[in-house]
Design a protein around this motif. Structure first.
Motif, PDB file in Angstrom:
ATOM      1  N   SER A 113       0.856  -1.189   0.000  1.00  0.00           N
ATOM      2  CA  SER A 113       0.000   0.000   0.000  1.00  0.00           C
ATOM      3  C   SER A 113       0.889   1.234   0.000  1.00  0.00           C
ATOM      4  CB  SER A 113      -0.906  -0.007   1.227  1.00  0.00           C
ATOM      5  OG  SER A 113      -1.858  -1.056   1.144  1.00  0.00           O
ATOM      6  N   CYS A 114       0.401   2.327  -0.596  1.00  0.00           N
ATOM      7  CA  CYS A 114       1.220   3.538  -0.746  1.00  0.00           C
ATOM      8  C   CYS A 114       0.427   4.787  -0.402  1.00  0.00           C
ATOM      9  CB  CYS A 114       1.704   3.685  -2.193  1.00  0.00           C
ATOM     10  SG  CYS A 114       2.866   2.419  -2.720  1.00  0.00           S
ATOM     11  N   ILE A 115       1.149   5.784   0.086  1.00  0.00           N
ATOM     12  CA  ILE A 115       0.574   7.115   0.255  1.00  0.00           C
ATOM     13  C   ILE A 115       1.394   8.085  -0.587  1.00  0.00           C
ATOM     14  CG2 ILE A 115      -0.343   6.678   2.569  1.00  0.00           C
ATOM     15  CD1 ILE A 115       2.103   8.079   3.756  1.00  0.00           C
ATOM     16  N   ALA A 116       0.762   9.127  -1.070  1.00  0.00           N
ATOM     17  CA  ALA A 116       1.480  10.180  -1.792  1.00  0.00           C
ATOM     18  C   ALA A 116       1.888  11.240  -0.778  1.00  0.00           C
ATOM     19  CB  ALA A 116       0.594  10.787  -2.873  1.00  0.00           C
ATOM     20  N   THR A 117       3.097  11.749  -0.917  1.00  0.00           N
ATOM     21  CA  THR A 117       3.570  12.748   0.034  1.00  0.00           C
ATOM     22  C   THR A 117       4.506  13.736  -0.666  1.00  0.00           C
ATOM     23  OG1 THR A 117       4.699  13.055   2.172  1.00  0.00           O
ATOM     24  CG2 THR A 117       5.530  11.319   0.770  1.00  0.00           C
ATOM     25  N   TYR A 118       4.679  14.898  -0.055  1.00  0.00           N
ATOM     26  CA  TYR A 118       5.601  15.890  -0.607  1.00  0.00           C
ATOM     27  C   TYR A 118       6.255  16.647   0.536  1.00  0.00           C
ATOM     28  CZ  TYR A 118       1.962  19.365   0.439  1.00  0.00           C
ATOM     29  OH  TYR A 118       1.033  20.148   1.085  1.00  0.00           O
ATOM     30  N   ALA A 119       7.409  17.232   0.252  1.00  0.00           N
ATOM     31  CA  ALA A 119       8.143  17.985   1.262  1.00  0.00           C
ATOM     32  C   ALA A 119       7.519  19.368   1.412  1.00  0.00           C
ATOM     33  CB  ALA A 119       9.610  18.098   0.867  1.00  0.00           C
ATOM     34  N   GLU A 120       7.147  19.705   2.635  1.00  0.00           N
ATOM     35  CA  GLU A 120       6.499  20.986   2.938  1.00  0.00           C
ATOM     36  C   GLU A 120       7.354  21.753   3.945  1.00  0.00           C
ATOM     37  OE1 GLU A 120       4.718  24.046   2.992  1.00  0.00           O
ATOM     38  OE2 GLU A 120       3.280  22.684   2.026  1.00  0.00           O
ATOM     39  N   ASP A 121       7.687  23.003   3.605  1.00  0.00           N
ATOM     40  CA  ASP A 121       8.529  23.801   4.499  1.00  0.00           C
ATOM     41  C   ASP A 121       7.723  24.663   5.467  1.00  0.00           C
ATOM     42  OD1 ASP A 121      10.920  22.859   3.345  1.00  0.00           O
ATOM     43  OD2 ASP A 121      10.701  24.278   1.682  1.00  0.00           O
TER      44      ASP A 121
ATOM     45  N   GLU B  71       3.427  19.263  16.982  1.00  0.00           N
ATOM     46  CA  GLU B  71       4.864  19.366  16.709  1.00  0.00           C
ATOM     47  C   GLU B  71       5.248  18.319  15.664  1.00  0.00           C
ATOM     48  OE1 GLU B  71       7.241  19.262  20.228  1.00  0.00           O
ATOM     49  OE2 GLU B  71       5.994  20.714  21.285  1.00  0.00           O
ATOM     50  N   PRO B  72       5.219  18.690  14.383  1.00  0.00           N
ATOM     51  CA  PRO B  72       5.510  17.730  13.307  1.00  0.00           C
ATOM     52  C   PRO B  72       6.906  17.111  13.443  1.00  0.00           C
ATOM     53  CG  PRO B  72       4.549  19.756  12.428  1.00  0.00           C
ATOM     54  CD  PRO B  72       4.853  20.016  13.867  1.00  0.00           C
ATOM     55  N   LYS B  73       6.972  15.793  13.248  1.00  0.00           N
ATOM     56  CA  LYS B  73       8.252  15.081  13.381  1.00  0.00           C
ATOM     57  C   LYS B  73       8.983  14.962  12.053  1.00  0.00           C
ATOM     58  CE  LYS B  73       6.592  12.363  17.283  1.00  0.00           C
ATOM     59  NZ  LYS B  73       6.061  11.050  17.703  1.00  0.00           N
ATOM     60  N   SER B  74       8.339  15.374  10.967  1.00  0.00           N
ATOM     61  CA  SER B  74       9.011  15.361   9.666  1.00  0.00           C
ATOM     62  C   SER B  74       8.408  16.456   8.794  1.00  0.00           C
ATOM     63  CB  SER B  74       8.871  13.991   8.993  1.00  0.00           C
ATOM     64  OG  SER B  74       7.695  13.929   8.201  1.00  0.00           O
ATOM     65  N   LYS B  75       8.960  16.612   7.596  1.00  0.00           N
ATOM     66  CA  LYS B  75       8.470  17.632   6.657  1.00  0.00           C
ATOM     67  C   LYS B  75       7.570  17.026   5.584  1.00  0.00           C
ATOM     68  CE  LYS B  75      12.471  17.203   3.615  1.00  0.00           C
ATOM     69  NZ  LYS B  75      13.591  17.907   2.931  1.00  0.00           N
ATOM     70  N   TYR B  76       7.255  15.723   5.719  1.00  0.00           N
ATOM     71  CA  TYR B  76       6.514  15.046   4.652  1.00  0.00           C
ATOM     72  C   TYR B  76       5.005  15.098   4.887  1.00  0.00           C
ATOM     73  CZ  TYR B  76      11.100  13.550   3.209  1.00  0.00           C
ATOM     74  OH  TYR B  76      12.411  13.553   2.794  1.00  0.00           O
ATOM     75  N   CYS B  77       4.375  15.923   4.087  1.00  0.00           N
ATOM     76  CA  CYS B  77       2.944  16.208   4.190  1.00  0.00           C
ATOM     77  C   CYS B  77       2.172  15.210   3.325  1.00  0.00           C
ATOM     78  CB  CYS B  77       2.731  17.630   3.692  1.00  0.00           C
ATOM     79  SG  CYS B  77       1.185  18.360   4.137  1.00  0.00           S
TER      80      CYS B  77
ATOM     81  N   GLU C 292       1.267  10.839  11.728  1.00  0.00           N
ATOM     82  CA  GLU C 292       0.457  11.551  12.713  1.00  0.00           C
ATOM     83  C   GLU C 292      -0.437  12.558  11.998  1.00  0.00           C
ATOM     84  OE1 GLU C 292       1.074  13.730  17.071  1.00  0.00           O
ATOM     85  OE2 GLU C 292       2.808  13.321  15.797  1.00  0.00           O
ATOM     86  N   GLU C 293      -1.696  12.595  12.384  1.00  0.00           N
ATOM     87  CA  GLU C 293      -2.658  13.512  11.786  1.00  0.00           C
ATOM     88  C   GLU C 293      -2.645  14.837  12.550  1.00  0.00           C
ATOM     89  OE1 GLU C 293      -5.890  14.344   8.996  1.00  0.00           O
ATOM     90  OE2 GLU C 293      -4.296  12.864   9.073  1.00  0.00           O
ATOM     91  N   LYS C 294      -2.400  15.943  11.832  1.00  0.00           N
ATOM     92  CA  LYS C 294      -2.418  17.296  12.393  1.00  0.00           C
ATOM     93  C   LYS C 294      -1.629  17.417  13.714  1.00  0.00           C
ATOM     94  CE  LYS C 294      -6.806  18.364  10.159  1.00  0.00           C
ATOM     95  NZ  LYS C 294      -8.212  18.732  10.281  1.00  0.00           N
TER      96      LYS C 294
ATOM     97  N   ARG D 132      -1.487  21.312   9.910  1.00  0.00           N
ATOM     98  CA  ARG D 132      -2.880  21.151   9.470  1.00  0.00           C
ATOM     99  C   ARG D 132      -3.108  19.871   8.679  1.00  0.00           C
ATOM    100  NH1 ARG D 132      -2.498  26.889   8.422  1.00  0.00           N
ATOM    101  NH2 ARG D 132      -2.044  26.478   6.224  1.00  0.00           N
ATOM    102  N   ASN D 133      -2.057  19.081   8.488  1.00  0.00           N
ATOM    103  CA  ASN D 133      -2.161  17.904   7.622  1.00  0.00           C
ATOM    104  C   ASN D 133      -1.648  16.647   8.310  1.00  0.00           C
ATOM    105  OD1 ASN D 133      -2.898  18.676   4.585  1.00  0.00           O
ATOM    106  ND2 ASN D 133      -1.758  20.379   5.460  1.00  0.00           N
ATOM    107  N   GLY D 134      -1.778  15.529   7.606  1.00  0.00           N
ATOM    108  CA  GLY D 134      -1.152  14.302   8.068  1.00  0.00           C
ATOM    109  C   GLY D 134       0.329  14.357   7.731  1.00  0.00           C
ATOM    110  N   ILE D 135       1.170  13.874   8.648  1.00  0.00           N
ATOM    111  CA  ILE D 135       2.617  13.933   8.459  1.00  0.00           C
ATOM    112  C   ILE D 135       3.198  12.527   8.564  1.00  0.00           C
ATOM    113  CG2 ILE D 135       4.796  14.902   9.343  1.00  0.00           C
ATOM    114  CD1 ILE D 135       2.795  16.956   8.142  1.00  0.00           C
TER     115      ILE D 135
END
Length: 247
Positions: free
Chosen positions: A134-142, A170-176, A165-167, A149-152
């Motif tokens: 299974s796959c999710i699409a993600t992109y780097a968000e600065d 303190e985001p643990k990565s930049k991948y939105c 983690e959803e919303k 506001r998004n899943g990370i």
């Protein structure tokens, strides 16, 4: 592969624009949001049916749209029977509803009906074919506020998802992670299991950590812009961006 477009929400934050019209059928630079999305799905040879899941209030709007649409794929409108925001099944509830109603036994692409994006879904499916999970699409968000506001997703060097983690405060990565997934047929029973355990049926991002916990999930990193239409202001901003592009 089947594709589900989640279009059963009531978009109350966009009132009055969506009081009598579903958000995916709002126009951006003379073309509906749904047509932008469907055009991308129509290019994916693996997809043989595009399923729009909606509610009883707006089912007629989507039926009318599908009757006038001209795509190579079979279009199916599924009415989840709800009439109000308070009685909605939620996005995960709607995915399960479609699987049961149409007896889906295929890989499943899931997309939100309100996301515009520049990358091609054919590339996403090619990645899925390579990793065979299974796959999710993600992109780097600065932008930190956008991340909150998004899943990370947290991913390792092989693009395997190791945390989600959803919303997060303190985001643990930049991948939105927008709502854009490919779920393997063999993992679809996890949705039933998730709901049977009493988990949140609404935000689709809540399903991803459950999938990560019980199966392998990889992240496809895409480039190019992605636009989330959640408020009147964001709709007007996207409208301006796309209008400028076409001039």
């Amino acid at each position: 592969m089947k594709a589900i477009v989640l279009a059963a929400g009531y978009a109350t934050r966009l009132y009055p624009l969506t009081k009598d019209r579903p958000k995916p059928l709002l126009e951006v630079a003379g073309k509906t949001i749904l047509d932008y999305i469907t055009g991308k799905m129509d290019s994916v040879k693996e997809i043989d049916e595009i399923i729009i899941v909606t509610n009883d209030k707006f089912a007629g709007h989507f039926e009318e749209w599908s009757n006038e649409a001209d795509y190579s794929k079979k279009l199916t409108i599924v009415n989840d029977g709800t009439m109000t925001n308070e009685t909605r099944l939620g996005a995960i509830g709607d995915i399960q509803y479609v699987i049961e109603q149409l007896d889906i036994q295929d890989d499943l692409m899931v997309l939100a009906g309100d996301n515009l994006f520049e990358f091609e879904l054919t590339d996403f499916v090619s990645f899925y074919d390579q990793v065979k999970t299974s796959c999710i699409a993600t992109y780097a968000e600065d932008n930190i506020e956008q991340l909150k506001r998004n899943g990370i997703a947290e991913i390792d060097e092989n693009q395997k998802v190791i945390g989600f983690e959803e919303k997060p405060a303190e985001p643990k990565s930049k991948y939105c992670v927008p709502t854009l997934y490919i779920l393997q047929e063999s993992t679809l029973p996890l949705i039933t299991q998730y709901l049977d355990e009493g988990n949140n049926p609404d935000a689709p991002g809540q399903l991803i950590p459950y999938f990560v916990q019980h199966s392998k999930v990889h992240a496809y990193l895409f480039e190019g812009k992605r636009y989330d239409i959640g408020t009147v202001e964001s709709y007007e901003r996207v409208q301006q961006i796309f209008t400028d592009k076409t001039e």
